[in-house]
Design a protein around this motif. Sequence first.
Motif, mmCIF file in Angstrom:
data_model
loop_
_atom_site.group_PDB
_atom_site.id
_atom_site.type_symbol
_atom_site.label_atom_id
_atom_site.label_comp_id
_atom_site.label_asym_id
_atom_site.label_seq_id
_atom_site.Cartn_x
_atom_site.Cartn_y
_atom_site.Cartn_z
ATOM 1 N N ARG A 126 -1.948 -10.488 2.927
ATOM 2 C CA ARG A 126 -2.437 -9.288 3.631
ATOM 3 C C ARG A 126 -2.590 -8.111 2.668
ATOM 4 N NH1 ARG A 126 -1.353 -12.893 6.731
ATOM 5 N NH2 ARG A 126 -2.070 -13.039 8.864
ATOM 6 N N LEU A 127 -1.603 -7.928 1.784
ATOM 7 C CA LEU A 127 -1.683 -6.829 0.821
ATOM 8 C C LEU A 127 -2.831 -7.033 -0.154
ATOM 9 C CD1 LEU A 127 2.091 -6.199 0.059
ATOM 10 C CD2 LEU A 127 0.556 -4.800 1.474
ATOM 11 N N GLY A 158 -4.531 -3.014 -2.990
ATOM 12 C CA GLY A 158 -3.407 -3.900 -2.719
ATOM 13 C C GLY A 158 -2.270 -3.267 -1.965
ATOM 14 N N ARG A 159 -2.583 -2.278 -1.132
ATOM 15 C CA ARG A 159 -1.512 -1.576 -0.417
ATOM 16 C C ARG A 159 -1.870 -1.366 1.045
ATOM 17 N NH1 ARG A 159 -1.870 4.107 -3.709
ATOM 18 N NH2 ARG A 159 -1.058 2.742 -5.299
ATOM 19 N N HIS A 216 1.368 -0.908 9.835
ATOM 20 C CA HIS A 216 0.163 -1.724 10.026
ATOM 21 C C HIS A 216 0.430 -3.156 9.551
ATOM 22 C CE1 HIS A 216 -4.023 -2.625 10.614
ATOM 23 N NE2 HIS A 216 -4.139 -2.994 9.353
ATOM 24 N N LEU A 217 1.110 -3.297 8.430
ATOM 25 C CA LEU A 217 1.433 -4.613 7.885
ATOM 26 C C LEU A 217 2.281 -5.415 8.872
ATOM 27 C CD1 LEU A 217 1.360 -6.610 5.525
ATOM 28 C CD2 LEU A 217 3.291 -5.354 4.521
ATOM 29 N N VAL A 255 1.312 -9.264 10.293
ATOM 30 C CA VAL A 255 2.096 -10.495 10.098
ATOM 31 C C VAL A 255 2.967 -10.814 11.316
ATOM 32 C CG1 VAL A 255 2.052 -10.390 7.577
ATOM 33 C CG2 VAL A 255 3.933 -9.299 8.821
ATOM 34 N N ALA A 256 2.687 -10.141 12.430
ATOM 35 C CA ALA A 256 3.409 -10.379 13.692
ATOM 36 C C ALA A 256 4.918 -10.285 13.502
ATOM 37 C CB ALA A 256 3.008 -11.721 14.310
#
Length: 156
Positions: free
Chosen positions: A53-54, A60-61, A66-67, A71-72
């Motif tokens: 995801r990153l 890359g941030r 939000h992250l 990734v649930a």
Amino acid sequence: MTSVSTEPRWLSPAEMRAWRAYVIGSELLRQQLNRELQERHQIALADYEVLVRLSEQPEGRMRMSHLAGQVASSKSRLSHQIARMEKSGLVTRLNCPDDARGVIAEITPRGLEILRTAAPTHVEGVREHLVDLMTEDEQTVVAALFERVIAHLDLS
């Protein structure tokens, strides 16, 4: 005052078959993909998913909040995971420039290298254990179904 009890809508045999196949199959799949990544690259599937995801984001941030949705994961669980990944040199945490309370996770060069070496193993596992077992029509149905589930359950 009397309470009205309504009978649950029990699952039919076909519904139960679908539910149990999903629960067991998805768990076995995640365990297998995790095992392959652990054995060959010493990285957990959950950490691999964070790195993916990153890596897909500009610079890359991404904000941690939000992250977590991507990734649930809960914000608390992700915070612990990121702290562990930071100790391994895979990510760093930065203060959010436009929100003093916000935190940003950023993939490191080491995280990118681990991702580059682990990605072929992961994609081969996804193909072997799932994608290649489905027809194109089944892939379309599975994608549409889980996109509906995500839309229904996404609380972010």
